[in-house]
Write an enzyme that holds these catalytic residues in place. Structure first.
Site, PDB file in Angstrom:
ATOM      1  N   GLY A 119     -12.360  25.222 -20.075  1.00  0.00           N
ATOM      2  CA  GLY A 119     -13.273  25.680 -21.133  1.00  0.00           C
ATOM      3  C   GLY A 119     -13.552  27.067 -21.044  1.00  0.00           C
ATOM      4  O   GLY A 119     -12.538  27.875 -20.077  1.00  0.00           O
ATOM      5  N   ALA A 123     -14.466  34.021 -15.636  1.00  0.00           N
ATOM      6  CA  ALA A 123     -15.914  34.359 -14.534  1.00  0.00           C
ATOM      7  C   ALA A 123     -16.825  35.561 -14.511  1.00  0.00           C
ATOM      8  O   ALA A 123     -17.801  35.577 -14.598  1.00  0.00           O
ATOM      9  CB  ALA A 123     -14.542  34.201 -13.307  1.00  0.00           C
ATOM     10  N   LYS A 174      -2.701  26.266 -22.272  1.00  0.00           N
ATOM     11  CA  LYS A 174      -3.656  27.338 -22.865  1.00  0.00           C
ATOM     12  C   LYS A 174      -2.465  28.768 -22.850  1.00  0.00           C
ATOM     13  O   LYS A 174      -3.074  29.910 -23.906  1.00  0.00           O
ATOM     14  CB  LYS A 174      -4.608  27.728 -23.668  1.00  0.00           C
ATOM     15  CG  LYS A 174      -5.458  27.569 -21.477  1.00  0.00           C
ATOM     16  CD  LYS A 174      -5.884  29.284 -20.819  1.00  0.00           C
ATOM     17  CE  LYS A 174      -6.834  29.017 -20.189  1.00  0.00           C
ATOM     18  NZ  LYS A 174      -7.189  30.069 -19.721  1.00  0.00           N
ATOM     19  N   SER A 237      -6.628  38.938 -21.002  1.00  0.00           N
ATOM     20  CA  SER A 237      -5.586  37.694 -20.254  1.00  0.00           C
ATOM     21  C   SER A 237      -4.863  38.501 -20.095  1.00  0.00           C
ATOM     22  O   SER A 237      -3.498  39.208 -20.721  1.00  0.00           O
ATOM     23  CB  SER A 237      -5.151  36.959 -21.392  1.00  0.00           C
ATOM     24  OG  SER A 237      -4.236  35.989 -21.329  1.00  0.00           O
ATOM     25  N   ARG A 238      -4.089  37.965 -18.864  1.00  0.00           N
ATOM     26  CA  ARG A 238      -2.786  38.248 -18.158  1.00  0.00           C
ATOM     27  C   ARG A 238      -1.003  37.607 -19.176  1.00  0.00           C
ATOM     28  O   ARG A 238      -0.224  38.116 -19.422  1.00  0.00           O
ATOM     29  CB  ARG A 238      -2.045  39.183 -16.781  1.00  0.00           C
ATOM     30  CG  ARG A 238      -3.286  37.543 -15.752  1.00  0.00           C
ATOM     31  CD  ARG A 238      -2.968  37.318 -14.281  1.00  0.00           C
ATOM     32  NE  ARG A 238      -3.030  36.353 -13.989  1.00  0.00           N
ATOM     33  CZ  ARG A 238      -4.265  35.690 -13.746  1.00  0.00           C
ATOM     34  NH1 ARG A 238      -5.562  36.690 -13.876  1.00  0.00           N
ATOM     35  NH2 ARG A 238      -5.005  34.509 -13.101  1.00  0.00           N
ATOM     36  N   ASN A 239      -1.589  36.643 -19.391  1.00  0.00           N
ATOM     37  CA  ASN A 239      -1.042  36.132 -20.158  1.00  0.00           C
ATOM     38  C   ASN A 239      -0.126  36.286 -21.384  1.00  0.00           C
ATOM     39  O   ASN A 239       1.024  36.971 -21.491  1.00  0.00           O
ATOM     40  CB  ASN A 239      -1.018  34.717 -20.206  1.00  0.00           C
ATOM     41  CG  ASN A 239      -0.871  33.728 -19.120  1.00  0.00           C
ATOM     42  OD1 ASN A 239       0.038  33.367 -18.598  1.00  0.00           O
ATOM     43  ND2 ASN A 239      -2.532  33.376 -17.908  1.00  0.00           N
ATOM     44  N   GLU A 264       0.097  32.518 -14.986  1.00  0.00           N
ATOM     45  CA  GLU A 264       0.593  30.741 -15.252  1.00  0.00           C
ATOM     46  C   GLU A 264       1.318  30.479 -16.331  1.00  0.00           C
ATOM     47  O   GLU A 264       1.090  30.027 -15.748  1.00  0.00           O
ATOM     48  CB  GLU A 264      -0.835  30.224 -14.942  1.00  0.00           C
ATOM     49  CG  GLU A 264      -2.151  30.528 -13.575  1.00  0.00           C
ATOM     50  CD  GLU A 264      -2.563  32.132 -14.087  1.00  0.00           C
ATOM     51  OE1 GLU A 264      -2.578  32.856 -15.148  1.00  0.00           O
ATOM     52  OE2 GLU A 264      -4.334  32.009 -13.524  1.00  0.00           O
TER      53      GLU A 264
END
Lengths: 315, 315
Positions: A119, A123, A174, A237-239, A264
């Site tokens: 979800g 963190a 995602k 978000s690093r993506n 990732e």
């Protein structure tokens, strides 16, 4: 969070220096700076001390390390321990889901007690007590209810779900969708494009989840829609960030080399596309990301192909 | 957009001065500054001249004005004209969907040719030719295909859908969800909260759409997920902005008075909650917005009630 709820928590770190630093500093400065580790948490690099006798074992390692870690944990799992994982991704090369890797490694006596938590759960925000909702999936309702009671609190709302495959596929996909959104940002596209990209990416993800026996409600739920929204619209978000660099014309190798963080979405793109091809599922957006990352296609050309597909109905 | 595609377009403005200004300036400076109106577009305040003989009549007035406008248009509709509306909201007080208001007013000979266009379609971005996807819903497939061909171009991708009720309910509810997200922003909540709020709001919207005979795919599609993402994450959305002011403790009347713009989410909250109560559908997030706007509840208390609901399964 569990320690603050009065639970006896042991935290394992792979490197002894990392465990020593966290014990001394009561903080994980490299990954969660500014959040104090409660005094009741024991930090250790000794896996036996961490796992032995634990009622619940929480595994949140990166996908490529789960099998090795699980093999070390396997002999230490108590007869009735619950296994909860929070790893987002698929095992590289085999492209198995994480619960399948865990079941392979921990064996049939444990496999019924494996659950996944997913979800929109940054963190930093959970640590600050900001309102958060999470999905906990397990094939066994009794295990799911025990974990829901263990984890839930007035700031952290846990919804149960039986669809482990669906939750895990959403969690892996995602980051592919976040890369796609970042690429669009890098090309200078706007809010209309991003909203359409996310919506159509969720539609193709649903086709993959369905083929794996999963449920539409999972894709429409916290692990799908929820986590995709949090990841694709977050500045952190690093993506998404990596996608933006690629959309601006930077080389994949240069983008990867420019950060110590793991992107990732890059292995996840190989994994999701591999599963889609194996199952014969049409996933044009994920295939497009694959062509950009690994087949040298220019993002503008990928977009033109996506917009030029035959006109169709929504569902 | 239609004029650029070579169509003969007539644009109607209610006030003669507005029509004269647009004719002189070739621009709608109050609502779409910087976008030139192509020279082939005839701007007029004469409804007869605008509508007479038109193959397709596009209505995009605010919800409260649709019935009056449609009554004026009714005698001018040609035998085979198509009616396309882009109004997001419900008719105040009756809380009827816009296609129902149009069918009431235009009569049974026209009602089968009414369609709705929705989705994440900020006008500024469509005008700049940024990639956009849209959903076109009509009960009649032939009408839907004609309109898909009319509207679609390489930058504007149109998906057809038969679920008019679902698309219209999504379009009304998305501004309620934007208010809710803004209230969360005003309270200082983070990305986790917003993603969870959107996901759970879509789940309750689905229950309402289902009761009205609509489809899950619509809520998961461009009019639902897509438009909600574009509205809730946009800095430009005035509904999200109004929610943020309310979340910071400002009075509803003061927020409304501080802008000349219509905050469609305010009547839409009454409308959606009215439909939910009538149908016996549980919509705790929309009910929460209703309590904050109209029943004097403090946003912090609403949030506490939402987070304190009984723990449950995802679907």
């Amino acid at each position: 969070m569990l320690a603050r709820q009065g639970r006896d928590v042991r935290l394992w770190a792979r490197r002894p220096e990392a465990a020593a630093r966290m014990t001394a500093e009561r903080e994980n400065r490299d990954y969660l700076r500014g959040v104090s580790i409660p005094p009741t948490v024991q930090v250790t690099a000794d896996l036996y001390r961490a796992v032995e006798g634990a009622e619940t074992i929480v595994i949140a390692a990166i996908a490529s390390f789960v099998r090795e870690l699980a093999a070390d944990v396997a002999p230490l799992v108590a007869r009735d321990s619950l296994i909860l994982h929070g790893t987002k991704g698929l095992e590289p090369v085999t492209w198995r889901r994480i619960s399948v890797v865990l079941a392979d490694t921990l064996g049939p006596l444990v496999s019924g007690r494996i659950a996944v938590l997913s979800g929109p759960n940054h963190a930093e925000e959970v640590a600050r007590g900001l309102p958060t909702a999470s999905v906990l999936a397990c094939a066994d309702d009794g295990v799911a209810l025990r974990l829901q009671r263990l984890l839930g609190n007035p700031h952290f709302r846990v919804y149960t779900n039986r669809d482990v495959a669906g939750v895990e596929l959403c969690s892996a996909a995602k980051n592919v969708i976040a890369l796609a959104c970042g690429i669009g940002d890098g090309l200078g596209y706007g809010d209309n494009s991003k909203a359409a990209l996310i919506t159509r990416a969720l539609a193709e993800l649903w086709r993959l989840v369905e083929r794996h026996g999963g449920s539409f409600a999972t894709v429409a739920g916290l692990a799908g829609v929820g986590d995709v929204i949090a990841t694709c619209t977050s500045r952190h978000s690093r993506n998404r960030w990596a996608g933006e660099r690629i959309g601006r014309g930077n080389d994949l190798g240069a983008v990867v080399a420019s950060t110590p963080m793991v992107i990732e979405g890059i292995p996840a793109t190989r994994g999701i596309v591999s599963l889609a091809r194996e199952a014969g599922v049409d996933m044009p957006i994920c295939e497009g990301v694959h062509r950009i990352l690994f087949e040298g296609q220019r993002p503008e050309d990928t977009l033109r192909e996506l917009m030029g597909r035959e006109w169709t109905a929504e569902a």
